[in-house]
Design a protein around this motif. Structure first.
Motif, mmCIF file in Angstrom:
data_model
loop_
_atom_site.group_PDB
_atom_site.id
_atom_site.type_symbol
_atom_site.label_atom_id
_atom_site.label_comp_id
_atom_site.label_asym_id
_atom_site.label_seq_id
_atom_site.Cartn_x
_atom_site.Cartn_y
_atom_site.Cartn_z
ATOM 1 N N GLY A 55 9.278 -3.379 -4.508
ATOM 2 C CA GLY A 55 8.516 -3.459 -5.745
ATOM 3 C C GLY A 55 7.315 -4.365 -5.571
ATOM 4 O O GLY A 55 7.232 -5.139 -4.611
ATOM 5 N N MET A 56 6.389 -4.242 -6.530
ATOM 6 C CA MET A 56 5.160 -5.034 -6.465
ATOM 7 C C MET A 56 4.621 -5.254 -7.869
ATOM 8 O O MET A 56 4.964 -4.522 -8.804
ATOM 9 C CB MET A 56 4.092 -4.313 -5.646
ATOM 10 N N ALA A 57 3.773 -6.238 -7.995
ATOM 11 C CA ALA A 57 3.013 -6.491 -9.217
ATOM 12 C C ALA A 57 1.767 -7.268 -8.821
ATOM 13 O O ALA A 57 1.814 -8.100 -7.904
ATOM 14 C CB ALA A 57 3.835 -7.298 -10.218
ATOM 15 N N PHE A 58 0.683 -6.992 -9.516
ATOM 16 C CA PHE A 58 -0.563 -7.730 -9.312
ATOM 17 C C PHE A 58 -0.920 -8.459 -10.592
ATOM 18 O O PHE A 58 -0.705 -7.943 -11.690
ATOM 19 C CB PHE A 58 -1.716 -6.788 -8.955
ATOM 20 N N LEU A 59 -1.465 -9.651 -10.456
ATOM 21 C CA LEU A 59 -2.051 -10.389 -11.560
ATOM 22 C C LEU A 59 -3.525 -10.538 -11.241
ATOM 23 O O LEU A 59 -3.903 -11.289 -10.333
ATOM 24 C CB LEU A 59 -1.394 -11.763 -11.729
ATOM 25 N N ALA A 92 0.833 -1.207 0.000
ATOM 26 C CA ALA A 92 0.000 0.000 0.000
ATOM 27 C C ALA A 92 0.866 1.254 0.000
ATOM 28 O O ALA A 92 0.567 2.230 -0.694
ATOM 29 C CB ALA A 92 -0.935 -0.003 1.210
ATOM 30 N N GLU A 93 1.947 1.234 0.745
ATOM 31 C CA GLU A 93 2.885 2.370 0.753
ATOM 32 C C GLU A 93 3.476 2.582 -0.645
ATOM 33 O O GLU A 93 3.631 3.718 -1.095
ATOM 34 C CB GLU A 93 4.005 2.146 1.770
ATOM 35 N N LEU A 94 3.804 1.490 -1.333
ATOM 36 C CA LEU A 94 4.324 1.608 -2.692
ATOM 37 C C LEU A 94 3.275 2.209 -3.622
ATOM 38 O O LEU A 94 3.598 3.048 -4.479
ATOM 39 C CB LEU A 94 4.776 0.246 -3.226
ATOM 40 N N ARG A 95 2.031 1.777 -3.475
ATOM 41 C CA ARG A 95 0.964 2.302 -4.326
ATOM 42 C C ARG A 95 0.793 3.805 -4.087
ATOM 43 O O ARG A 95 0.631 4.575 -5.024
ATOM 44 C CB ARG A 95 -0.344 1.539 -4.058
ATOM 45 N N TRP A 96 0.812 4.214 -2.830
ATOM 46 C CA TRP A 96 0.715 5.641 -2.501
ATOM 47 C C TRP A 96 1.889 6.391 -3.135
ATOM 48 O O TRP A 96 1.697 7.438 -3.763
ATOM 49 C CB TRP A 96 0.711 5.825 -0.984
ATOM 50 N N ARG A 97 3.083 5.863 -2.978
ATOM 51 C CA ARG A 97 4.284 6.518 -3.504
ATOM 52 C C ARG A 97 4.201 6.663 -5.021
ATOM 53 O O ARG A 97 4.567 7.697 -5.570
ATOM 54 C CB ARG A 97 5.509 5.699 -3.093
ATOM 55 N N TRP A 98 3.723 5.607 -5.691
ATOM 56 C CA TRP A 98 3.617 5.632 -7.152
ATOM 57 C C TRP A 98 2.674 6.737 -7.610
ATOM 58 O O TRP A 98 2.989 7.536 -8.489
ATOM 59 C CB TRP A 98 3.149 4.263 -7.635
ATOM 60 N N VAL A 99 1.481 6.806 -7.029
ATOM 61 C CA VAL A 99 0.508 7.825 -7.421
ATOM 62 C C VAL A 99 1.049 9.214 -7.079
ATOM 63 O O VAL A 99 0.884 10.163 -7.853
ATOM 64 C CB VAL A 99 -0.866 7.551 -6.778
ATOM 65 N N ALA A 100 1.721 9.347 -5.947
ATOM 66 C CA ALA A 100 2.315 10.635 -5.579
ATOM 67 C C ALA A 100 3.368 11.053 -6.604
ATOM 68 O O ALA A 100 3.451 12.232 -6.968
ATOM 69 C CB ALA A 100 2.925 10.546 -4.184
ATOM 70 N N GLU A 101 4.160 10.112 -7.097
ATOM 71 C CA GLU A 101 5.159 10.392 -8.133
ATOM 72 C C GLU A 101 4.504 10.923 -9.396
ATOM 73 O O GLU A 101 4.985 11.864 -10.012
ATOM 74 C CB GLU A 101 5.873 9.092 -8.533
ATOM 75 N N GLN A 104 -1.171 -5.766 -13.420
ATOM 76 C CA GLN A 104 -1.538 -4.448 -12.908
ATOM 77 C C GLN A 104 -0.538 -3.978 -11.858
ATOM 78 O O GLN A 104 0.034 -4.776 -11.120
ATOM 79 C CB GLN A 104 -2.933 -4.489 -12.274
ATOM 80 N N SER A 105 -0.378 -2.675 -11.814
ATOM 81 C CA SER A 105 0.369 -2.005 -10.738
ATOM 82 C C SER A 105 1.767 -2.557 -10.530
ATOM 83 O O SER A 105 2.197 -2.800 -9.401
ATOM 84 C CB SER A 105 -0.422 -2.057 -9.422
ATOM 85 N N VAL A 106 2.499 -2.745 -11.623
ATOM 86 C CA VAL A 106 3.906 -3.135 -11.506
ATOM 87 C C VAL A 106 4.691 -1.872 -11.165
ATOM 88 O O VAL A 106 4.612 -0.870 -11.875
ATOM 89 C CB VAL A 106 4.432 -3.771 -12.808
ATOM 90 N N TYR A 107 5.407 -1.921 -10.073
ATOM 91 C CA TYR A 107 6.110 -0.730 -9.595
ATOM 92 C C TYR A 107 7.389 -1.149 -8.880
ATOM 93 O O TYR A 107 7.389 -2.091 -8.089
ATOM 94 C CB TYR A 107 5.217 0.056 -8.630
ATOM 95 N N VAL A 108 8.456 -0.418 -9.171
ATOM 96 C CA VAL A 108 9.731 -0.559 -8.466
ATOM 97 C C VAL A 108 10.111 0.838 -8.002
ATOM 98 O O VAL A 108 9.986 1.817 -8.759
ATOM 99 C CB VAL A 108 10.826 -1.139 -9.394
ATOM 100 N N VAL A 109 10.581 0.962 -6.772
ATOM 101 C CA VAL A 109 10.957 2.281 -6.257
ATOM 102 C C VAL A 109 12.004 2.907 -7.180
ATOM 103 O O VAL A 109 12.849 2.205 -7.742
ATOM 104 C CB VAL A 109 11.463 2.205 -4.802
ATOM 105 N N PRO A 110 11.938 4.225 -7.361
ATOM 106 C CA PRO A 110 12.835 4.886 -8.322
ATOM 107 C C PRO A 110 14.311 4.600 -8.108
ATOM 108 O O PRO A 110 15.067 4.421 -9.076
ATOM 109 C CB PRO A 110 12.534 6.373 -8.119
ATOM 110 N N GLU A 111 14.740 4.523 -6.879
ATOM 111 C CA GLU A 111 16.169 4.311 -6.606
ATOM 112 C C GLU A 111 16.648 2.912 -6.979
ATOM 113 O O GLU A 111 17.858 2.642 -6.994
ATOM 114 C CB GLU A 111 16.499 4.638 -5.149
#
Length: 156
Positions: free
Chosen positions: A67-71, A18-27, A91-98
């Motif tokens: 990072g995260m990913a949903f199927l 959930a923190e990653l999802r928040w961070r992604w949308v904030a980005e 859906q929602s594949v995300y890796v932190v920018p760093e």
């Protein structure tokens, strides 16, 4: 890529997801600072409640989720030759920018496709950002002239 693992998310991982999802949308869109704690709690509850249809994988480095990913798995209408059918949507594949640009997103995509294969899914789709298209193409995704989409019209 030492100390990196991709694994199914467990119930204890959903706050980090959930923190990653928040961070992604904030980005992408920017978000106010308030509301984060409520979102994290609600998203984690949603992820737990929908774990059967939205299979979450996490990418962890040294035990920290980065990072995260949903199927998302959707049943399909049966045919006379295949009664049990399903398809998937990444859906929602995300890796932190760093941690980007080192192949970690590809690890997540690959693990998601292996999960789809294990589940016997007929087809897997993705709606991607233009930045990520090459990563999906490296994993075998291609444009399909027969896969169309439209935006749903609001009721009323």
């Amino acid at each position: 890529m030492t100390n990196v693992e991709v694994r199914p998310a467990g119930p204890a991982d959903f706050e980090a997801v959930a923190e990653l999802r928040w961070r992604w949308v904030a980005e992408q869109d920017g978000l106010p600072g308030d509301g984060r704690a409520a979102f994290v709690a609600e998203f984690a509850a949603w992820a737990r409640e929908n774990a059967a249809t939205h299979r979450c994988l996490v990418l962890a480095r040294a035990g920290r989720v980065i990072g995260m990913a949903f199927l998302a798995v959707t049943p399909r209408v049966p045919t006379p030759t295949a009664f049990e059918r399903a398809s998937g949507d990444v859906q929602s594949v995300y890796v932190v920018p760093e941690a980007r640009d080192g192949g970690l997103g590809g690890l997540l995509i690959d693990a998601t496709l292996r999960l789809a294969e294990e589940l016997g899914l007929e087809r897997v789709t993705v709606h991607s950002s233009s930045r990520a298209v090459p990563a999906y193409e490296r994993q075998g995704f291609a444009v399909s002239p027969s896969l169309l989409q439209t935006r749903a019209k609001p009721a009323g």
